[in-house]
Design an enzyme around this catalytic site. Structure first.
Site, PDB file in Angstrom:
ATOM      1  N   ASP A  35       0.839  -1.202   0.000  1.00  0.00           N
ATOM      2  CA  ASP A  35       0.000   0.000   0.000  1.00  0.00           C
ATOM      3  C   ASP A  35       0.873   1.251   0.000  1.00  0.00           C
ATOM      4  O   ASP A  35       1.955   1.256   0.585  1.00  0.00           O
ATOM      5  CB  ASP A  35      -0.903  -0.022   1.248  1.00  0.00           C
ATOM      6  CG  ASP A  35      -2.112   0.883   1.078  1.00  0.00           C
ATOM      7  OD1 ASP A  35      -2.309   1.439  -0.011  1.00  0.00           O
ATOM      8  OD2 ASP A  35      -2.853   1.042   2.068  1.00  0.00           O
ATOM      9  N   GLY A  38       0.339   5.260  -4.568  1.00  0.00           N
ATOM     10  CA  GLY A  38      -0.232   6.532  -5.016  1.00  0.00           C
ATOM     11  C   GLY A  38       0.355   7.693  -4.227  1.00  0.00           C
ATOM     12  O   GLY A  38       0.782   8.711  -4.800  1.00  0.00           O
ATOM     13  N   ARG A  48       0.152   8.723 -10.494  1.00  0.00           N
ATOM     14  CA  ARG A  48       0.059   7.566  -9.591  1.00  0.00           C
ATOM     15  C   ARG A  48       0.770   6.326 -10.158  1.00  0.00           C
ATOM     16  O   ARG A  48       1.382   5.551  -9.427  1.00  0.00           O
ATOM     17  CB  ARG A  48      -1.409   7.245  -9.303  1.00  0.00           C
ATOM     18  CG  ARG A  48      -2.103   8.317  -8.470  1.00  0.00           C
ATOM     19  CD  ARG A  48      -3.574   7.985  -8.318  1.00  0.00           C
ATOM     20  NE  ARG A  48      -3.779   6.686  -7.696  1.00  0.00           N
ATOM     21  CZ  ARG A  48      -3.728   6.467  -6.379  1.00  0.00           C
ATOM     22  NH1 ARG A  48      -3.510   7.451  -5.550  1.00  0.00           N
ATOM     23  NH2 ARG A  48      -3.924   5.262  -5.896  1.00  0.00           N
ATOM     24  N   HIS A  52       3.215   2.927  -8.793  1.00  0.00           N
ATOM     25  CA  HIS A  52       3.032   1.488  -9.032  1.00  0.00           C
ATOM     26  C   HIS A  52       4.288   0.905  -9.700  1.00  0.00           C
ATOM     27  O   HIS A  52       4.742  -0.187  -9.374  1.00  0.00           O
ATOM     28  CB  HIS A  52       1.807   1.234  -9.916  1.00  0.00           C
ATOM     29  CG  HIS A  52       0.515   1.697  -9.293  1.00  0.00           C
ATOM     30  ND1 HIS A  52       0.175   1.403  -8.001  1.00  0.00           N
ATOM     31  CD2 HIS A  52      -0.533   2.421  -9.792  1.00  0.00           C
ATOM     32  CE1 HIS A  52      -1.014   1.932  -7.721  1.00  0.00           C
ATOM     33  NE2 HIS A  52      -1.456   2.549  -8.791  1.00  0.00           N
ATOM     34  N   SER A  80      -7.198  -5.648  -5.675  1.00  0.00           N
ATOM     35  CA  SER A  80      -8.351  -6.187  -4.949  1.00  0.00           C
ATOM     36  C   SER A  80      -9.613  -6.048  -5.799  1.00  0.00           C
ATOM     37  O   SER A  80      -9.630  -5.283  -6.773  1.00  0.00           O
ATOM     38  CB  SER A  80      -8.531  -5.425  -3.636  1.00  0.00           C
ATOM     39  OG  SER A  80      -8.977  -4.111  -3.916  1.00  0.00           O
ATOM     40  N   TRP A  84     -11.389  -2.366  -8.676  1.00  0.00           N
ATOM     41  CA  TRP A  84     -12.107  -2.151  -9.943  1.00  0.00           C
ATOM     42  C   TRP A  84     -12.856  -0.821  -9.923  1.00  0.00           C
ATOM     43  O   TRP A  84     -13.271  -0.323 -10.963  1.00  0.00           O
ATOM     44  CB  TRP A  84     -13.100  -3.292 -10.224  1.00  0.00           C
ATOM     45  CG  TRP A  84     -12.442  -4.598 -10.568  1.00  0.00           C
ATOM     46  CD1 TRP A  84     -12.480  -5.750  -9.843  1.00  0.00           C
ATOM     47  CD2 TRP A  84     -11.643  -4.907 -11.735  1.00  0.00           C
ATOM     48  NE1 TRP A  84     -11.744  -6.742 -10.462  1.00  0.00           N
ATOM     49  CE2 TRP A  84     -11.227  -6.242 -11.624  1.00  0.00           C
ATOM     50  CE3 TRP A  84     -11.218  -4.157 -12.843  1.00  0.00           C
ATOM     51  CZ2 TRP A  84     -10.434  -6.873 -12.581  1.00  0.00           C
ATOM     52  CZ3 TRP A  84     -10.426  -4.789 -13.801  1.00  0.00           C
ATOM     53  CH2 TRP A  84     -10.040  -6.122 -13.661  1.00  0.00           C
ATOM     54  N   ARG A  86     -11.564   1.996  -9.143  1.00  0.00           N
ATOM     55  CA  ARG A  86     -10.646   3.113  -9.422  1.00  0.00           C
ATOM     56  C   ARG A  86     -10.918   3.689 -10.821  1.00  0.00           C
ATOM     57  O   ARG A  86     -11.544   3.026 -11.651  1.00  0.00           O
ATOM     58  CB  ARG A  86      -9.198   2.618  -9.351  1.00  0.00           C
ATOM     59  CG  ARG A  86      -8.829   2.257  -7.940  1.00  0.00           C
ATOM     60  CD  ARG A  86      -7.349   2.058  -7.770  1.00  0.00           C
ATOM     61  NE  ARG A  86      -7.107   1.852  -6.352  1.00  0.00           N
ATOM     62  CZ  ARG A  86      -5.963   2.069  -5.746  1.00  0.00           C
ATOM     63  NH1 ARG A  86      -4.925   2.498  -6.423  1.00  0.00           N
ATOM     64  NH2 ARG A  86      -5.821   1.858  -4.451  1.00  0.00           N
ATOM     65  N   LEU A 146      10.590 -20.883  -4.583  1.00  0.00           N
ATOM     66  CA  LEU A 146       9.735 -19.886  -3.928  1.00  0.00           C
ATOM     67  C   LEU A 146       8.361 -19.926  -4.589  1.00  0.00           C
ATOM     68  O   LEU A 146       8.266 -19.884  -5.824  1.00  0.00           O
ATOM     69  CB  LEU A 146      10.338 -18.482  -4.068  1.00  0.00           C
ATOM     70  CG  LEU A 146       9.445 -17.332  -3.572  1.00  0.00           C
ATOM     71  CD1 LEU A 146       9.259 -17.394  -2.056  1.00  0.00           C
ATOM     72  CD2 LEU A 146      10.053 -15.970  -3.943  1.00  0.00           C
ATOM     73  N   GLU A 222       0.979 -13.366  12.492  1.00  0.00           N
ATOM     74  CA  GLU A 222       1.517 -12.154  13.118  1.00  0.00           C
ATOM     75  C   GLU A 222       1.320 -10.987  12.158  1.00  0.00           C
ATOM     76  O   GLU A 222       1.659 -11.100  10.964  1.00  0.00           O
ATOM     77  CB  GLU A 222       3.027 -12.308  13.404  1.00  0.00           C
ATOM     78  CG  GLU A 222       3.358 -13.288  14.497  1.00  0.00           C
ATOM     79  CD  GLU A 222       2.885 -12.830  15.871  1.00  0.00           C
ATOM     80  OE1 GLU A 222       2.753 -11.615  16.099  1.00  0.00           O
ATOM     81  OE2 GLU A 222       2.650 -13.706  16.726  1.00  0.00           O
TER      82      GLU A 222
END
Ligand code: FPP
Length: 261
Positions: A35, A38, A48, A52, A80, A84, A86, A146, A222
């Site tokens: 997060d 932006g 923005r 990213h 997320s 959509w 945005r 990984l 955690e």
């Protein structure tokens, strides 16, 4: 972490921080809510999308550090269901960035032994982005160093809804009775059914919410919140999060030993 501890850690170099980690106490699965892209861009009077783009460099660095430390699973929240909503321009820039990332990074992921998978309602993705995603998933399917899971068009409640739908279908087909449903059974129907639950969830940019991410899976995870914006979250910040995680684990051990006879 008490003030004395954290200021001591602040003075340490990246190498010294890495040396403080206990290899046996590392999390097996780290999840990240990335997060603040932006805000990072706005602070520099940039569009923005520049945030990213810079955020992708942080993703790369997380992969590198996880590989170096032997952390086996990394799950990142890239888009997320709510995203959509945005502006259409930002959505298409993000999708373009995803395609760019997959097209330019695929060979490196393979070389590094990274298996890439996605979770979410991917049928909402533009066709070309979906093609890149499926190609990357196929080409890395044999890899195991990984497990990188990218949450795209993802919502934790939607994941649970999808699991319940599948369970009801099984019941309708006569393959499932109410007594067969327990936590392990529900886990089998989650998008993450073959991953361990995250040991550590990191959220950057000062927000202290879960925002519909891995709702079922974080029951015992955690949580680590940091004011650092995602594009600034690099090796040093990850090492600090891991040290804090290890400190919590060790304290948990001490409490247990204090109360045991
Ligand atoms: C949150 O910042 C970040 C996102 C919604 C997108 C994250 C995407 C990337 C880092 C790039 C794509 C990732 C991969 C794996 C290819 P925000 O825009 O909500 O920031 P703000 O809260 O400051 O506005």
């Amino acid at each position: 972490m008490d003030t004395k501890d954290s200021s001591a850690v602040d003075q340490l170099s990246v190498e010294e921080l890495a040396a403080k980690l206990e290899p046996d106490l590392l999390p097996k699965h780290v999840a990240i809510i990335m997060d603040g892209n932006g805000r990072w861009a706005e602070l520099r009077s940039l569009p923005r999308i520049a945030g990213h783009r810079e955020g992708i460099k942080s993703v790369r660095e997380m992969i590198t550090v996880c590989l170096e430390l032997g952390i086996h699973a990394l799950t990142v929240y890239a888009f997320s269901q709510e995203n959509w909503n945005r502006p259409i321009q930002e959505i298409s820039s993000l999708m373009g960035l995803l395609e760019y990332y997959l097209s330019t990074e695929r060979a490196k992921l393979i070389e590094q032994g990274v298996r890439l998978r996605t979770i979410g309602r991917l049928d909402s993705l533009p066709a070309s982005a979906l093609q890149w995603v499926r190609a990357a998933e196929q080409e890395t399917a044999h890899l195991d160093r990984l497990h990188l899971t990218v949450a795209l068009s993802y919502g934790g409640r939607a994941e649970i809804v999808d699991a319940v739908r599948e369970l009801l279908q099984e019941a309708e087909d006569g393959k499932l009775q109410p007594d067969d449903v327990d936590e392990a059974r529900i886990q089998q129907y989650l998008y993450t059914h073959d991953l361990p639950d995250p040991d550590l969830l990191i959220r950057t940019s000062g927000e202290t919410r879960i925002s519909n991410f891995l709702l079922w899976q974080v029951a015992y995870t955690e949580l680590y919140f940091t004011p650092t914006l995602w594009p600034d979250f690099r090796r040093r910040e990850l090492l600090l999060a891991l040290l804090e995680y290890q400190r919590r684990e060790r304290r948990f051990g001490r409490v247990l030993s204090t109360i045991s006879p």
